[in-house]
Design a protein around this motif. Structure first.
Motif, short mmCIF file in Angstrom:
data_model
loop_
_atom_site.label_atom_id
_atom_site.label_comp_id
_atom_site.label_asym_id
_atom_site.label_seq_id
_atom_site.Cartn_x
_atom_site.Cartn_y
_atom_site.Cartn_z
N THR A 81 2.80 64.88 62.21
CA THR A 81 2.19 65.64 61.08
C THR A 81 1.26 64.67 60.60
OG1 THR A 81 3.63 64.82 59.37
CG2 THR A 81 4.09 67.18 60.24
N CYS A 82 0.08 65.21 59.76
CA CYS A 82 -0.97 64.55 59.10
C CYS A 82 -1.46 65.11 58.12
CB CYS A 82 -1.85 63.90 60.21
SG CYS A 82 -2.99 65.13 60.79
N ARG A 83 -2.17 64.22 57.08
CA ARG A 83 -2.89 65.17 55.98
C ARG A 83 -4.25 64.49 56.17
NH1 ARG A 83 -1.37 64.00 49.94
NH2 ARG A 83 -3.20 62.61 49.96
N PRO A 84 -5.17 65.13 56.69
CA PRO A 84 -6.52 64.84 56.56
C PRO A 84 -6.97 64.47 55.45
CG PRO A 84 -6.28 66.78 57.87
CD PRO A 84 -5.10 66.88 57.17
N LEU A 85 -8.03 63.19 55.29
CA LEU A 85 -8.69 62.88 54.07
C LEU A 85 -10.15 63.22 53.96
CD1 LEU A 85 -7.29 59.29 54.17
CD2 LEU A 85 -6.31 61.28 52.81
N ALA A 86 -10.51 64.19 54.85
CA ALA A 86 -11.90 64.63 54.72
C ALA A 86 -12.04 65.91 55.57
CB ALA A 86 -12.84 63.83 55.34
N GLY A 87 -12.80 66.83 55.18
CA GLY A 87 -13.03 68.20 55.82
C GLY A 87 -12.39 69.32 55.16
N LYS A 88 -12.17 70.44 55.93
CA LYS A 88 -11.55 71.77 55.15
C LYS A 88 -9.94 71.77 55.46
CE LYS A 88 -15.28 74.85 56.97
NZ LYS A 88 -15.45 76.09 58.04
N GLN A 89 -9.46 70.61 56.08
CA GLN A 89 -8.02 70.51 55.90
C GLN A 89 -7.46 69.54 54.95
OE1 GLN A 89 -10.08 70.37 58.84
NE2 GLN A 89 -9.20 71.56 60.44
N ALA A 90 -8.34 68.71 54.39
CA ALA A 90 -8.11 67.70 53.44
C ALA A 90 -6.92 68.44 52.38
CB ALA A 90 -9.31 67.18 53.04
N GLY A 91 -6.16 67.50 52.11
CA GLY A 91 -5.23 67.72 50.83
C GLY A 91 -3.89 68.19 51.46
N CYS A 92 -3.85 68.98 52.61
CA CYS A 92 -2.60 69.52 53.02
C CYS A 92 -1.90 68.96 54.11
CB CYS A 92 -2.81 71.04 53.33
SG CYS A 92 -3.33 71.74 51.91
N TRP A 93 -0.84 69.00 54.47
CA TRP A 93 -0.03 68.42 55.53
C TRP A 93 -0.13 69.36 56.79
CZ3 TRP A 93 1.44 63.53 56.20
CH2 TRP A 93 1.40 62.64 55.28
N TRP A 94 -0.45 69.10 58.08
CA TRP A 94 -0.53 69.86 59.10
C TRP A 94 0.34 69.31 60.30
CZ3 TRP A 94 -4.02 74.14 58.34
CH2 TRP A 94 -4.65 74.20 57.08
N ALA A 95 0.62 70.18 61.02
CA ALA A 95 1.15 69.79 62.66
C ALA A 95 -0.12 69.42 63.26
CB ALA A 95 2.26 70.60 63.14
N MET A 96 -0.02 68.45 64.00
CA MET A 96 -1.12 67.88 64.99
C MET A 96 -1.71 69.16 65.91
SD MET A 96 -1.95 64.80 64.43
CE MET A 96 -1.26 63.20 63.91
N ARG A 97 -0.69 70.21 66.26
CA ARG A 97 -1.40 71.14 67.02
C ARG A 97 -2.03 72.18 66.19
NH1 ARG A 97 4.38 71.86 66.21
NH2 ARG A 97 4.96 73.74 64.91
N GLU A 98 -1.93 72.16 64.91
CA GLU A 98 -2.93 72.92 64.07
C GLU A 98 -4.26 72.43 63.78
OE1 GLU A 98 -0.10 75.03 60.70
OE2 GLU A 98 0.35 73.05 60.73
N LEU A 99 -4.42 71.37 64.10
CA LEU A 99 -5.95 70.70 64.17
C LEU A 99 -6.70 71.31 65.11
CD1 LEU A 99 -5.23 66.95 62.96
CD2 LEU A 99 -6.17 68.76 61.67
N VAL A 100 -6.21 71.07 66.32
CA VAL A 100 -6.71 71.71 67.62
C VAL A 100 -5.79 72.51 68.41
CG1 VAL A 100 -7.65 70.75 69.72
CG2 VAL A 100 -8.16 69.51 67.87
N SER A 101 -6.42 73.92 68.38
CA SER A 101 -5.51 74.96 68.93
C SER A 101 -5.84 75.49 70.17
CB SER A 101 -5.23 75.96 68.13
OG SER A 101 -6.55 76.47 67.58
N HIS A 102 -7.09 75.08 70.68
CA HIS A 102 -7.58 75.78 71.90
C HIS A 102 -8.55 74.78 72.49
CE1 HIS A 102 -10.29 77.50 68.93
NE2 HIS A 102 -11.42 77.32 69.70
N VAL A 103 -8.99 75.14 73.93
CA VAL A 103 -9.67 74.35 74.68
C VAL A 103 -11.33 74.20 74.01
CG1 VAL A 103 -10.84 74.15 76.70
CG2 VAL A 103 -8.46 74.84 76.68
#
Length: 376
Positions: free
Chosen positions: A195-217
Motif C-alpha cells: 500500500t501507498c499514499r501518494p503525496l501528489a496528484g489525484k490519488q493524494a491523501g488516500c491509501w491505495w493498493a499498488m495495483r490500483e495505481l496502475v491497472s492496465h498495460v
C-alpha cells in the motif's frame, strides 16, 4: 615448460602473496582447485581433476581425493579467506557509482544461497554470499545475514555511491533500514498488494493498493508517497505497466521517481544470467553431489574466485579487440563466462612467454599492492 604449468605456478605464487599467514599447502590447493575450475569451466570434481592432468603427474582419482580433502578441511574458514581477497578485489571500484544486487537462489533441494553481487557489464561479480538451509529454520535472521554481507564490502569502497537493487521477495522496511543506516540508495520492486499514499496528484491523501495505481498495460504513475500504512515510509514510487510485460512494476526508491528508475531496475535481470552461469548452463554447480553446507561453502569460495578470474580474462579479450574471434559479428551470443575461458585457452595454445602469461593473472601490482584489474 608448458604454458599451463607456467601460468599455474605464477597464479599459485600470487595467491600466496594475497593470503599471507595461511598455511602454504592450503593456499596451493586453493590455487590448484581454482585453476582447474577455470580451465574446465565446471564445478564438478571429476571434470576438474581430468583438466588438472595438464599440470599434475597424479592420476584423476588422486587429484579428485585432494580436492575432496580441501572441501572437507574444517580448518579452511571461508569468511576470513574471502574477506582478505575482497581487500584486493574491490579497490578497483573505489570511489565510483556502484550498483549491487541482492537475491537468493536455491541449489536443488540442498541449500538456498543469499547472494550479493556487484553489477559489471552484463553480469554480477560475487562480493558476498551465505548458504542457508532450504527446508529448515535458519539459525540466523535473514536481515542479520544481509547486513553482514553489506558490512563486509563497505570498508573497501571508499566514497563510492552505492545503490542496492532487490526483487519483491526481499523488499521491505528492514532492507530499507539497512540501506539507510549505511547511506546506500535503494531500488526495490514491491508486490501489487503493498500500500501507498501518494503525496501528489489525484490519488493524494488516500491509501491505495499498488495495483490500483496502475491497472492496465500502458499506464504509469511516478511520484512521492508514504509507503506501508503500518510504517509510513516516505519515498518515491515508479509504477509502470510496459507493453509486452505480463505484470506491472511497482518500484520503491529513495531517489526521484521516473523512467530512469525503471531503466535501472532492468539491470537486476542480469542476476538471472549470472545464476544460469553458476548452474547447468555454465559452471554446473547443481551437477555436484555435495550436500554438506560447510563443504558447499568452500566450493562456492573456489567457484567465486574463478568467476572473478574469468571476468578479468573476458575483459582483456574485449579490450584487445579479440571478441570477434569467438563471437558472432551481428549479435552477442557469448557472455563473459564463455568468452573468458575461450580467451584463456587461446593464449595457452600460443605458448607465450612467462612475462606474457602474467597478463592472464587477475591481480596486478599497483603502488606495491596486488589489485584486481578489469579493463573492457
Amino acid at each position: 615448460m608448458k604454458p599451463s604449468l607456467c601460468l599455474f605456478r605464477q597464479w599459485s605464487a600470487q595467491l600466496r602473496q594475497l593470503l599471507p599467514g595461511v598455511h602454504g599447502h592450503r593456499t596451493k590447493t586453493l590455487a590448484f582447485f581454482a585453476f582447474g575450475l577455470v580451465l574446465s569451466g565446471k564445478a564438478r570434481l571429476p571434470v576438474i581433476a581430468e583438466e588438472l592432468l595438464a599440470i599434475s603427474p597424479a592420476n584423476p582419482p588422486s587429484i579428485e581425493r585432494r580436492l575432496t580433502r580441501f572441501l572437507a578441511n574444517e580448518h579452511i574458514a571461508v569468511v576470513p579467506l574471502w574477506t582478505r581477497l575482497l581487500a584486493h578485489l574491490l579497490p578497483a571500484f573505489r570511489d565510483r557509482r556502484l550498483v549491487f544486487v541482492l537475491d537468493a537462489t536455491p541449489l536443488d533441494d540442498r541449500a538456498c544461497v543469499v547472494y550479493l553481487g556487484l553489477l559489471v557489464q552484463s553480469r554480477l561479480l560475487p562480493v558476498g554470499w551465505q548458504g542457508m538451509p532450504l527446508h529448515e529454520t535458519w539459525e540466523e535472521r535473514q536481515w542479520t545475514i544481509v547486513g553482514t554481507l553489506l558490512d563486509r564490502v563497505i570498508p573497501y569502497l571508499g566514497t563510492a555511491e552505492c545503490t542496492l537493487l532487490a526483487d519483491s521477495g526481499l523488499a521491505g522496511l528492514p532492507l530499507v533500514q539497512l540501506c539507510q543506516a549505511r547511506q546506500w540508495h535503494y531500488l526495490m520492486r514491491l508486490s501489487a498488494q503493498h500500500t501507498c499514499r501518494p503525496l501528489a496528484g489525484k490519488q493524494a491523501g488516500c491509501w491505495w493498493a499498488m495495483r490500483e495505481l496502475v491497472s492496465h498495460v500502458g499506464q504509469s504513475w511516478f511520484g512521492p508517497a508514504f509507503v506501508w500504512q503500518e510504517h509510513r515510509l516516505e519515498a518515491f514510487i515508479s509504477a509502470v505497466w510496459e507493453p509486452g510485460y505480463q505484470d506491472p512494476w511497482f518500484l520503491l526508491s529513495d531517489q526521484r521517481a521516473g523512467r530512469q528508475r525503471v531503466r535501472e531496475y532492468t539491470w537486476r535481470m542480469r542476476v538471472e544470467s549470472s545464476f544460469q552461469d553458476f548452474k547447468r548452463r555454465g559452471w554446473d554447480i547443481e551437477g555436484t553431489v555435495i550436500a554438506d553446507r560447510a563443504r558447499l561453502e568452500r566450493l562456492l569460495l573456489v567457484l567465486f574466485v574463478g568467476v572473478w578470474w574469468i571476468s578479468h580474462l573476458a575483459a582483456a579479450c574485449i579490450h584487445q579487440g579479440q571478441r570477434t574471434r569467438f563471437d558472432r559479428h551481428d549479435r552477442r551470443d557469448k557472455g563473459l563466462f564463455r568468452l573468458g575461458r575461450l580467451w584463456l585457452h587461446e593464449l595457452l595454445r600460443r605458448e607465450l612467454s612467462a612475462a606474457s602469461l602474467a597478463h592472464c593473472l587477475p591481480f596486478h601490482r599497483q603502488g606495491g599492492v596486488l589489485t584486481f584489474t578489469l579493463r573492457f
